[in-house]
Design an enzyme around this catalytic site. Sequence first.
Site, PDB file in Angstrom:
ATOM      1  N   CYS A 150       0.832  -1.204   0.000  1.00 18.74           N
ATOM      2  CA  CYS A 150       0.000   0.000   0.000  1.00 18.74           C
ATOM      3  C   CYS A 150       0.871   1.261   0.000  1.00 18.74           C
ATOM      4  O   CYS A 150       1.462   1.591  -1.018  1.00 18.74           O
ATOM      5  CB  CYS A 150      -0.965  -0.035   1.180  1.00 18.74           C
ATOM      6  SG  CYS A 150      -2.302   1.180   1.038  1.00 18.74           S
ATOM      7  N   HIS A 187      -3.878  -4.934   0.553  1.00 17.68           N
ATOM      8  CA  HIS A 187      -3.396  -5.395   1.861  1.00 17.68           C
ATOM      9  C   HIS A 187      -3.512  -6.929   1.930  1.00 17.68           C
ATOM     10  O   HIS A 187      -4.599  -7.457   2.204  1.00 17.68           O
ATOM     11  CB  HIS A 187      -4.205  -4.758   2.991  1.00 17.68           C
ATOM     12  CG  HIS A 187      -3.877  -3.323   3.216  1.00 17.68           C
ATOM     13  ND1 HIS A 187      -2.859  -2.915   4.045  1.00 17.68           N
ATOM     14  CD2 HIS A 187      -4.427  -2.200   2.705  1.00 17.68           C
ATOM     15  CE1 HIS A 187      -2.798  -1.593   4.036  1.00 17.68           C
ATOM     16  NE2 HIS A 187      -3.734  -1.128   3.229  1.00 17.68           N
ATOM     17  N   GLU A 246      -2.410  -8.804   4.213  1.00 20.57           N
ATOM     18  CA  GLU A 246      -2.414  -9.257   5.601  1.00 20.57           C
ATOM     19  C   GLU A 246      -3.803  -9.344   6.218  1.00 20.57           C
ATOM     20  O   GLU A 246      -3.984  -9.962   7.270  1.00 20.57           O
ATOM     21  CB  GLU A 246      -1.534  -8.339   6.464  1.00 20.57           C
ATOM     22  CG  GLU A 246      -2.070  -6.934   6.700  1.00 20.57           C
ATOM     23  CD  GLU A 246      -1.709  -5.936   5.609  1.00 20.57           C
ATOM     24  OE1 GLU A 246      -1.762  -4.729   5.876  1.00 20.57           O
ATOM     25  OE2 GLU A 246      -1.381  -6.365   4.480  1.00 20.57           O
TER      26      GLU A 246
END
Length: 510
Positions: A79, A168, A170
Site C-alpha cells: 500500500c 493489503h 495481511e
Amino acid sequence: MTEKILILDFGSQYTQLIARAVREANVYCEIVPYHKHIDFDGSLKGVILSGSPFSVNEPNAPVVSVQDLNEQVPVLGICYGAQLTAKQFGGSVANSSKREYGRALLHKQQDDILLNDITEWSQVWMSHADTILELPRGFDVLATTENIPYAAFKKNGHTFPLYCLQFHPEVYHSVEGKKILHNFLVNVCHCSQGWTPAHFISDTVERLKKQIGRRKAVMALSGGVDSTVAATLINRAIGKKLFGIFVDNGVLRKNEFEEVLSNYKKIGLNVKGIDAKKIFYKKLKDKTDPEEKRKTIGKLFIKIFQDEAKKIEGVSMLGQGTIYPDVIESVSVHGPSVTIKSHHNVGGLPKKMHLELIEPLRYLFKDEVRRVGHELGIPDELLQRHPFPGPGLAIRILGEVTAEKVQLLQHADYLYTKALHDHNLYSTIWQAGAILLPVKTVGVMGDERTYEYTVALRAVTSIDGMTADWAHLPYDFLANVSNEIINNVKGINRVVYDISSKPPATIEWE
C-alpha cells in the site's frame, strides 16, 4: 542466529496483522519504526514496508530510501510502501479522485514466484487514498484489478528482488493474501520457516541461562496465561532459583487462589501464596471511584510483593510476562512514540527494587504465547483462560468493594463461567464476566417481596481486545443462566445482558 524479517511501520492500523501473518509462516519478524537504524547482519532476510494513514505527497509524510534498503535485502512494499517505492523510482503518484477502498478481484498479468498458486480473480482488499498513475521505468506489472492498473508490480534487474502490492495481503478479506506473503518469505527471501514453539523454547531457555547465570529471580504470578508461560520458561532455565509470589487480593474469581496454586504445583513451579484479602478490603473501604480503586490495589500489591521479595535472600532479577503488543514501537501521525502498557506487569518495581528485568515473552503475540505454553505442557485450563483485569472483581463491583459483595459476584460469575463451559461457548468468546451493579431492584420470590442486587452479564468477541463486539449468546442460554444465578445466589434478584460494543463502550465497566 535466528533469521528474521523486519517490518518498517509507517503508522498503519494493519501493521500488527502483517507481523502475525509472517509469524504464522514460522518466520520470526519484528516491527520497527520506519526511521529506526537497521543492522543488515546475516540474520536479516528481507524487509516489508507497511501501509500508512499518510499520502506520499504530504510534506510531512514518513520516508525511507527504498533503494538503499533494496541494495541489502529483498523488499516488499504494501500500500503506502508501494506508492513510496513508485514515487522514489520516478513513477507518478497522485491523490485518487475517489477512495479506493474495499474488495477487488486480482487479475494476473504474468507468472511470478510472488503470485505462485494464487488463483485468477482472487479477492483482495484495497484501502488507500493515493493511486499510482504511472510505473517507474524498469518496473513490470504483475497483476491488476478492475480499477487498479498496478495492483502488484516488481522491479527488474536489481541485485535483490523488489515487489509492491497496492492491496493489503495481511487482512482477512484478502482471501489468498497470506499465501502471497508466504511466497515472499519462502520463494523470494528464502526463509527456512524454522521458527516454531519448540525452537523458541530451546533458544529462550539457553538465552535465559546465560542472562541469569547463578542469580535468583522473583516473579509476581496471577494465574494468567502470560505470567504462567513466562514463569515456566524461566523455571526451565534456573529451576528453584525462581521464586514465584501469588497474592490473593480478595478480588479474584471463586476458588481461584486455591486452584491456581494447585496448578502451579503440578507444573513444578516454586510459588508462595499470600492470603491478603483482609488487608485489601480494609484499604478499599469507602472507595468508590474506579481509578482510586485501581491505584489502591496496585500500590498495596506492590508493597506486599516487595515485602515478600525482601524475605528471599540474594534476589537480583524480576521476571515479567510482558508480551509483544505491550512494547511495540508504534508510529503516530504526530511522530514516533513508544507505547508500553503496564496493567498486568509489576509497574514501578524494577526501578524501586533495583532489579534486572527478565521478559522471555517480550517478542510474542498472545496466540503464540498459548502455543508455546501448550508445547511446554501447561494445562489448557490455564492456557485458555479469558483475560482478567489486574484489579480483578474490584472493577466489576461498581461502587464500594466489600467482602459481602465479592462473595455475591464470585458466586454469580462462577455460575456464568461454568454455564459457558458446559454449553461449549467459553472458547468462542474473548472475555466474559459478571458485573455487580450498585442498584437494588424489587423482585418476587414465592409469596415474598425481595429488594436485592442486579447483575449484568458481559461477553465479547475480539481478536486482540483493542476492539470488541458483544457476543450474540443464545436466548435459551441467557435465560438458563439468569435462572441459575437468581435461584442460587441469595442477594441477587435480577440479571441483565450488556449488548454494548467497543468502541464506544469498553470491555470492563470501570
